[in-house]
Motif scaffolding. Structure first.
Motif, mmCIF file in Angstrom:
data_model
loop_
_atom_site.group_PDB
_atom_site.id
_atom_site.type_symbol
_atom_site.label_atom_id
_atom_site.label_comp_id
_atom_site.label_asym_id
_atom_site.label_seq_id
_atom_site.Cartn_x
_atom_site.Cartn_y
_atom_site.Cartn_z
ATOM 1 N N VAL A 255 -5.216 24.335 27.338
ATOM 2 C CA VAL A 255 -6.294 25.311 27.556
ATOM 3 C C VAL A 255 -7.635 24.595 27.415
ATOM 4 C CG1 VAL A 255 -7.470 27.294 26.474
ATOM 5 C CG2 VAL A 255 -5.002 27.377 26.902
ATOM 6 N N VAL A 278 -8.730 25.009 22.934
ATOM 7 C CA VAL A 278 -8.958 26.444 22.802
ATOM 8 C C VAL A 278 -10.376 26.635 22.282
ATOM 9 C CG1 VAL A 278 -6.550 27.158 22.526
ATOM 10 C CG2 VAL A 278 -7.841 26.392 20.525
ATOM 11 N N GLN A 293 -4.911 32.820 24.339
ATOM 12 C CA GLN A 293 -5.219 31.409 24.642
ATOM 13 C C GLN A 293 -4.396 30.463 23.769
ATOM 14 O OE1 GLN A 293 -9.074 29.825 23.713
ATOM 15 N NE2 GLN A 293 -9.297 30.935 21.779
ATOM 16 N N HIS A 297 -1.918 27.729 25.252
ATOM 17 C CA HIS A 297 -2.076 26.292 24.987
ATOM 18 C C HIS A 297 -0.747 25.683 24.523
ATOM 19 C CE1 HIS A 297 -4.367 22.640 24.195
ATOM 20 N NE2 HIS A 297 -3.698 22.525 23.061
#
Ligand code: AMP
Length: 364
Positions: A255, A278, A293, A297
């Motif tokens: 991410v 993130v 998120q 990730h």
């Protein structure tokens, strides 16, 4: 030897995380949801992420013996902060798998390489010039005008390491203020709002962007994120596509966030910076999106399929900074408020202690 991430790890794998703050903590929690154990490596003995990780190491990022033991005990390493020393990244990449990779770190750790990279992709950025001396600064200010912003190339965050060059500013003083470090001068962007695209790129090259979110800062620290951002459909597409190009060009796995300035009433966007991790502006996804998120990730760096990034409604994320976290009891009592506390023992002014998300379903 661990399975290569490109072939996909399996539940039960051990994810190494460099850094022990709230981002690492939320990554470790998400990993646990997916049957992945986390081993957190951080220098501070009271790191918030240690409380929720299967294993942890207290060590300096320069301690190669500790890094070697860590690398040998995990299947893949990721990180929660972009200032991972290049030597640490190279050491880990040689001994185990590091995602996002060393290239993402190298490009994003240095504002000059980052701006050069982004503009090289044909994306809009503020005009910029390298500054390595007072003479460079004078030349750059003559070219870009005032106001403009002088920023150190490395180690700047939350408005640190930068100074505005106003019409009356003395250039020698400004250069002094940033410690004479290698720097860039950026033309001042008369933006109306700040937004970011938080997106993921999988080990198979798949791309999934969360909806563009709008960020409100107070004292240079993110205070609120609201989604969706007020952007025209065209600017929304440009923003999402810009992040896609950046992710592809970096061969990125994981991410990342791309912070952007909004021009006018949402007609266009200009890329400001990339965070290879993130990001605080993605915290709304924990309850506001189909996949958070953090889960996204972990999925990406373990070589799992990405999850849906679809939004679940209108979302607001409020950061709880310093004393604001003392409202925890009131927030727990508020219907629809989702409280996240980071387990930090000392409340300090300006310290991110937690956040709260609120999701309001949209009518179809
Ligand atoms: P940064 O460290 O690059 O994220 O910058 C911190 C903040 O300074 C941004 O969130 C903006 O509010 C402001 N800023 C940075 N660069 C510029 C620019 N070129 N023009 C106007 N404001 C800027």
């Amino acid at each position: 030897m661990s399975t290569p991430v490109s072939q996909g790890l399996a539940p039960g794998a051990m994810l190494g995380i460099l850094g022990g703050g709230q981002l690492a903590r939320m990554l470790a929690l998400a990993a646990a949801d997916l049957g992945i154990r986390a081993h957190v490596f951080a220098p501070e003995a009271d790191s918030p992420a240690f409380d929720v990780a299967a294993r942890h190491t207290v060590g300096e990022y320069e301690d190669e013996a500790a890094l070697a033991r860590f690398a040998d005990a995990v299947d893949v390493v990721t990180y929660e902060f972009e200032n991972v020393p290049a030597a640490t990244a190279a050491f880990l990449a040689a001994r185990t798998q590091l995602h996002p990779g060393a290239r993402a770190l190298a490009v994003t750790q240095d504002r000059l390489s980052e701006k050069t990279f982004v503009s090289g992709l044909g994306l809009a950025v503020a005009p910029f010039r390298p500054v390595d001396s007072l003479v460079d600064l004078e030349t750059a200010v003559a070219a870009l005008g005032r106001p403009s912003i002088l920023k150190t190339r490395r180690f700047g965050y939350d408005g640190k390491g930068q100074v505005k060059i106003a019409p009356g500013s003395d250039l020698a003083e400004a250069y002094e203020a940033i410690g004479h470090f290698p720097a860039i001068l950026e033309g001042f962007v008369p933006f109306s709002r700040e937004v970011s695209v938080v997106a993921a790129r999988g080990a198979d090259g798949a791309y999934a962007a969360f909806d563009v979110c709008e960020n409100e800062h107070r004292d240079h620290i993110l205070a609120f994120t609201r989604v969706p951002a007020r952007l025209t459909p065209g600017a929304t597409r440009t923003a999402i596509e810009a992040a896609h190009r950046i992710g592809d060009a970096l061969g990125y796995i994981g991410v990342f966030a791309v912070e952007m300035f909004v021009i006018g009433d949402g007609e266009s966007v200009i890329v400001n910076e990339i965070a290879p991790r993130v990001h605080n502006s993605g915290h709304w996804t924990s309850e506001g999106a189909e996949t958070s998120q953090f889960h996204q990730h972990v999925r990406a760096v373990c070589g799992f399929p990405l999850g849906s990034a679809a939004r679940r409604g209108r979302v607001e994320m409020e950061n709880l900074i310093g004393d604001a976290a003392l409202r925890w009891r009131q927030l727990l009592a508020e219907p629809g408020a989702h409280l996240h506390l980071y387990g930090k023992r000392d409340v300090r002014a300006g310290r991110k202690m937690g956040h709260v998300t609120r999701v309001v379903p949209e009518k179809n």
